[in-house]
Each structure stands twice: as structure tokens, then as C-alpha cells.
Design an enzyme around this catalytic site. Structure first.
Site, short mmCIF file in Angstrom:
data_model
loop_
_atom_site.label_atom_id
_atom_site.label_comp_id
_atom_site.label_asym_id
_atom_site.label_seq_id
_atom_site.Cartn_x
_atom_site.Cartn_y
_atom_site.Cartn_z
CE1 TYR A 28 -69.38 10.25 -17.76
CE2 TYR A 28 -69.11 10.94 -15.47
CZ TYR A 28 -68.88 11.14 -16.82
OH TYR A 28 -68.17 12.24 -17.24
NE ARG B 254 -63.74 9.88 -18.22
CZ ARG B 254 -63.43 11.10 -17.81
NH1 ARG B 254 -64.26 12.09 -17.98
NH2 ARG B 254 -62.26 11.37 -17.27
CG HIS C 63 -64.55 12.76 -13.71
ND1 HIS C 63 -65.20 11.62 -14.15
CD2 HIS C 63 -65.11 13.79 -14.40
CE1 HIS C 63 -66.09 11.94 -15.06
NE2 HIS C 63 -66.07 13.25 -15.23
CE1 TYR D 173 -70.96 15.71 -14.79
CE2 TYR D 173 -71.01 13.63 -15.98
CZ TYR D 173 -70.30 14.63 -15.33
OH TYR D 173 -68.94 14.53 -15.22
CG HIS E 192 -65.85 17.94 -15.34
ND1 HIS E 192 -65.24 17.69 -16.54
CD2 HIS E 192 -66.72 16.92 -15.14
CE1 HIS E 192 -65.72 16.57 -17.05
NE2 HIS E 192 -66.63 16.08 -16.22
FE LIG Z 1 -67.55 14.09 -16.47
#
Ligand SMILES: [Fe+3]
Lengths: 247, 204
Positions: free
Chosen positions: A152, A162, A165, A113, A167
Site C-alpha cells: 500500500y 509499503r 507485511h 486496513y 505487524h
Molecule cells: Fe502496516
């Protein structure tokens, strides 16, 4: 039907709690200290809940719905698999909802991110920001182009990864429809191992968050498409007196 | 007319620790979406009503302020009218959006809104709701956004007649819905997720 008609409609159907995660989900460690212990107090919808924010469609910039381009204003393209994510927004009455603002954010192709508190060592993509937004059209359709996000690792006390995905933050026609969720990708083996995905106990409910590969919208030599339909709470179609329980 | 199929709402998932990227990007230095975060400004010079500042923190079960969350508010204008349309005149103040969004400060956990004091809102049944602001809170560790309501502790006589507060009369927790006046036109509303001061959250 124009959105202002939907806006003027009645209270919402009570939320079906079995579809949603509980507040306390011990396998997802962050919920331990952040879950209210007391049960929620039900209240009848009043004007304060059946109305909700209205957005001027002019807020949208040229590249807002194209995450592959928006970080560099179209001059460079993000690195990774190009995808199109699209679908329709409905309410529980199967009616499509126009003018719904959808905000999205995600990791880059490496699973990183663009955020100061992301400590994963995967590289940042100099051409990818990871945020976008769009508004549903008159038929309730939305679409954006992005890079398929990577999986990640995250700190949750174990070897947790995770699944890929995106959000989603969604505004319906009332404040009571406000929803933040995550979209997953068909066929990802990490979904069933994920403590966050598994906060949803009902497998059929979780499945509604899994976008399906859509060859009809896939563009040859360009981008694969995934379809993700969004269902928001339904509303009673007539306004009735907002009686408080017990009155 | 064909009968429409009844669908089910899609489930919620936590907003996670990186919600700023999508919802309040300029707070982390991302100017990809125009550089002005939605909901960061509620007022213009022309907005009618008394300017107020709202601040507060959201405390976790260890009484530590949450620093990675986001608060949204929704409220009526100075005359108690909600904005319901961008284009049609609904009588509400066109210079007031009624909706705001603030992140929790990365160091202190404080959120802040500069807004106006809402007027009392008339319900469909003719009763009046005391001035109040709807709150919605999301953060890492919160699986479904939390709804609560903030009332003004200095509106005693209107609060007495408010239908929701009347319903909650007798519970000590009612005080968790009251913003504290900390200065002229300035109110503090702390939210507690757990513990003896746990805020009332509503299923709306
Ligand atoms: Fe996330």
C-alpha cells in the site's frame, strides 16, 4: 521447560542496539518529532523488568488464529491468497518459549486496513477484519492462517509503498522482552525501497524479518506456507543481585 | 548436553498508525477477538489495594499530544509482588493482573488506567524500590518501544531511598519520572518525547 521456570530466571542480556533501528531515522518522516533526543539511560534489570504479564490461554476464541475466517465467525472467507504463517519463538539462548502471546494485524489483499484513519482508496474486504492472535505451544510453535496482505502507498513525502507485511506484537516472559515488529515476504522488491524496513541498518538483521516460502508446510490445493521464526532477548539463567550501576 | 547456539534478537519495527486493529480492536469498532481488549481491565471487586486513576498524554516534539499511540503498564500488586504465573501460587494477588494497556484518545490524546497503587518492591539484594509503574510506549514514528518508569510524587520518603532514583539524583530530569497528584487517588503522568521536558527513557 515450563514457562514459569523461564519467568523466574535472571536479568536479560543487554539489547544489541546495532540490530535495531535508531530512534531518529530521517527517511521515515514520522520519526522526526517522535524520537527522543537524549540517549536512553541504561539501568540494571530489577524484578520490574524481568517479570512480565501472564495470560490465561482461555482468552483465545475459536477463530482467533484464522484471519481468513474470524471476521465472519467462519461463515465467509476473506478474499485473496490463502497463506499459513508459522514458526517458532526462541530466546537468544536458542531455547524455545512456550505460552508466548502473539498478536497480528495487517491490511487486506488490496492493501487496505480496516481502520478509520486509512485513506487508501483500495476496497475493504467485507469478509476480512485483519487482526488475529495465537499462543505458542509447548514447543514454542505458533501458526495462523490469513490472506496475503497487499502492498500500500503511504504519506511520507515521496512515492512510498509499503512492502506486503504483517505487524507482530510479541510478549515473552518478561516486560523487557516486549517487542513489536513487522514480518515481510521473501522476494518482495519493495522491501529494499521501504524507508520503514530500512530503518534497520544491518542487512542481516532486516533479513530475519523476511518470512521464507515453506513448501513443506504448504498444503496442496489450499494454502502456501511462510516460515517466520521469532527470536526474543535471552536471559541469564541464574538470578543474581540486582546491583545498580555505581553501587 | 550440547552447547546451544547463541541467536540474535529480531529487530523492532514501528507499530504504525493502525496498531489498534491488532492490540485494541474494540477501540475502532472491531469485535473480531471477542470484543474485550486485552489489558483494558486490571481490577475486579476483589483486588486488594487503594484504587487510583492514572491519566496522561504523550507529547511530540511540537508539544502536540500523540493521538495514535498505545501505552502499556506493568506493576506490582498492593503488597509489592509481581504476578509471575497463571497457575502457581506466587503469593501475589490473584485478582490483579498487573498489566494494562490503553490507547491514546483519538481526539485528546489522553490515556487512562484504573488500577491500584503498587506497594514498595523488595529487590533481591534486600533493598526496597519505591512504588512505581513501568511504562512502554509505541506509536507511528517510534521505531523501538520506549521504556520509562512512573513514581509517585507523594511518596517522598520512599522515593528518597529508591535505588534507581538515588542513582539519578542530581539530574534535573528526575522530575520527568514523577506523577503529579491531581486529585484524591488520581495522578497525572505526562510523557515528553523531545524538548526541555524530555522524559527519561531507559534502556532496560
Ligand atoms: Fe502496516
Amino acid at each position: 521447560m515450563d514457562k514459569s521456570d523461564l519467568r523466574c530466571q535472571g536479568p536479560l542480556y543487554p539489547r544489541d542496539k546495532t540490530l535495531h533501528p535508531k530512534a531518529l531515522t530521517p527517511d521515515y518522516k514520522s520519526s522526526l518529532l517522535r524520537s527522543p533526543k537524549m540517549t536512553l539511560i541504561p539501568m540494571s534489570n530489577t524484578l520490574s523488568e524481568i517479570t512480565g504479564p501472564v495470560f490465561d490461554p482461555n482468552i483465545l476464541g475459536e477463530f482467533d488464529s484464522d484471519l481468513t475466517k474470524n471476521y465472519c465467525s467462519g461463515k465467509q472467507i476473506g478474499i485473496g491468497e490463502q497463506i499459513i504463517v508459522h514458526g517458532k519463538v526462541f530466546d537468544e539462548n536458542s531455547r524455545t518459549i512456550p505460552n508466548v502471546l502473539i498478536e497480528v494485524w495487517q491490511a487486506n489483499a488490496s492493501g487496505r486496513y480496516r481502520h478509520f484513519s486509512d485513506s487508501y482508496k483500495a476496497p475493504l474486504d467485507p469478509y476480512f477484519g485483519g487482526c488475529g492472535r495465537c499462543v505458542t505451544d509447548q514447543n514454542g510453535c505458533y501458526s495462523f492462517r490469513t490472506i496475503r496482505p497487499g502492498a500500500y502507498p503511504w504519506p511520507n513525502g515521496g512515492n512510498n509503498w509499503r512492502p506486503s507485511h504483517i505487524h507482530f506484537s510479541i510478549f515473552g516472559t518478561s516486560f523487557a522482552q516486549r517487542l513489536i515488529t513487522q514480518m515481510y515476504f521473501e522476494g518482495d522488491p519493495l522491501i529494499k525501497l521501504c524507508p520503514i524496513a530500512n530503518t534497520i541498518e544491518d542487512p542481516a538483521s532486516l533479513k530475519t524479518l523476511v518470512a521464507q516460502l515453506d513448501m513443506k508446510k504448504t498444503i496442496h490445493m489450499d494454502a502456501r506456507a511462510y516460515q517466520f521464526n521469532i527470536i526474543l532477548r535471552g536471559r541469564f539463567s541464574t538470578i543474581f543481585e540486582n546491583k545498580m550501576d555505581g553501587n | 548436553m550440547h552447547k546451544l547456539q547463541r541467536l540474535k534478537e529480531i529487530p523492532s519495527q514501528t507499530a504504525g498508525p493502525f496498531l489498534h486493529i491488532g492490540c485494541i480492536p474494540s477501540q475502532i469498532g472491531l469485535n473480531t477477538l471477542g470484543g474485550i481488549d486485552l489489558g483494558s481491565v486490571l481490577l475486579s471487586k476483589k483486588t486488594k489495594g487503594k484504587r487510583i486513576t492514572l491519566t496522561g498524554k504523550v507529547f511530540d516534539g511540537k508539544n502536540i499530544p500523540i493521538r495514535d499511540g498505545m501505552v502499556e503498564i506493568w506493576q506490582a500488586d498492593a503488597n509489592g509482588l509481581y504476578r509471575t504465573s497463571e497457575t502457581k501460587l506466587d503469593g501475589s494477588d490473584l485478582n490483579f493482573s498487573g498489566w494494562g494497556r490503553s490507547h491514546c484518545d483519538f481526539e485528546s490524546g489522553s490515556w487512562t488506567f484504573k488500577t491500584i497503587k503498587p506497594g514498595p518492591v523488595m529487590m533481591k539484594n534486600g533493598k526496597w524500590m519505591a512504588p512505581h509503574i513501568s511504562f512502554w510506549f509505541v506509536a507511528r514514528g517510534i521505531n523501538l518501544g520506549l521504556n520509562t518508569r512512573m513514581y509517585f510524587s507523594d511518596e517522598h520518603s520512599l522515593n528518597e531511598k529508591d535505588p534507581l532514583l538515588q542513582e539519578l539524583k542530581g539530574t534535573k530530569r528526575i522530575r520527568t519520572l514523577m506523577a503529579r497528584k491531581i486529585a484524591e487517588n488520581s495522578y497525572e503522568f505526562n510523557i515528553y518525547l523531545q524538548g526541555k521536558n524530555e522524559t527519561i527513557f531507559f534502556e532496560i
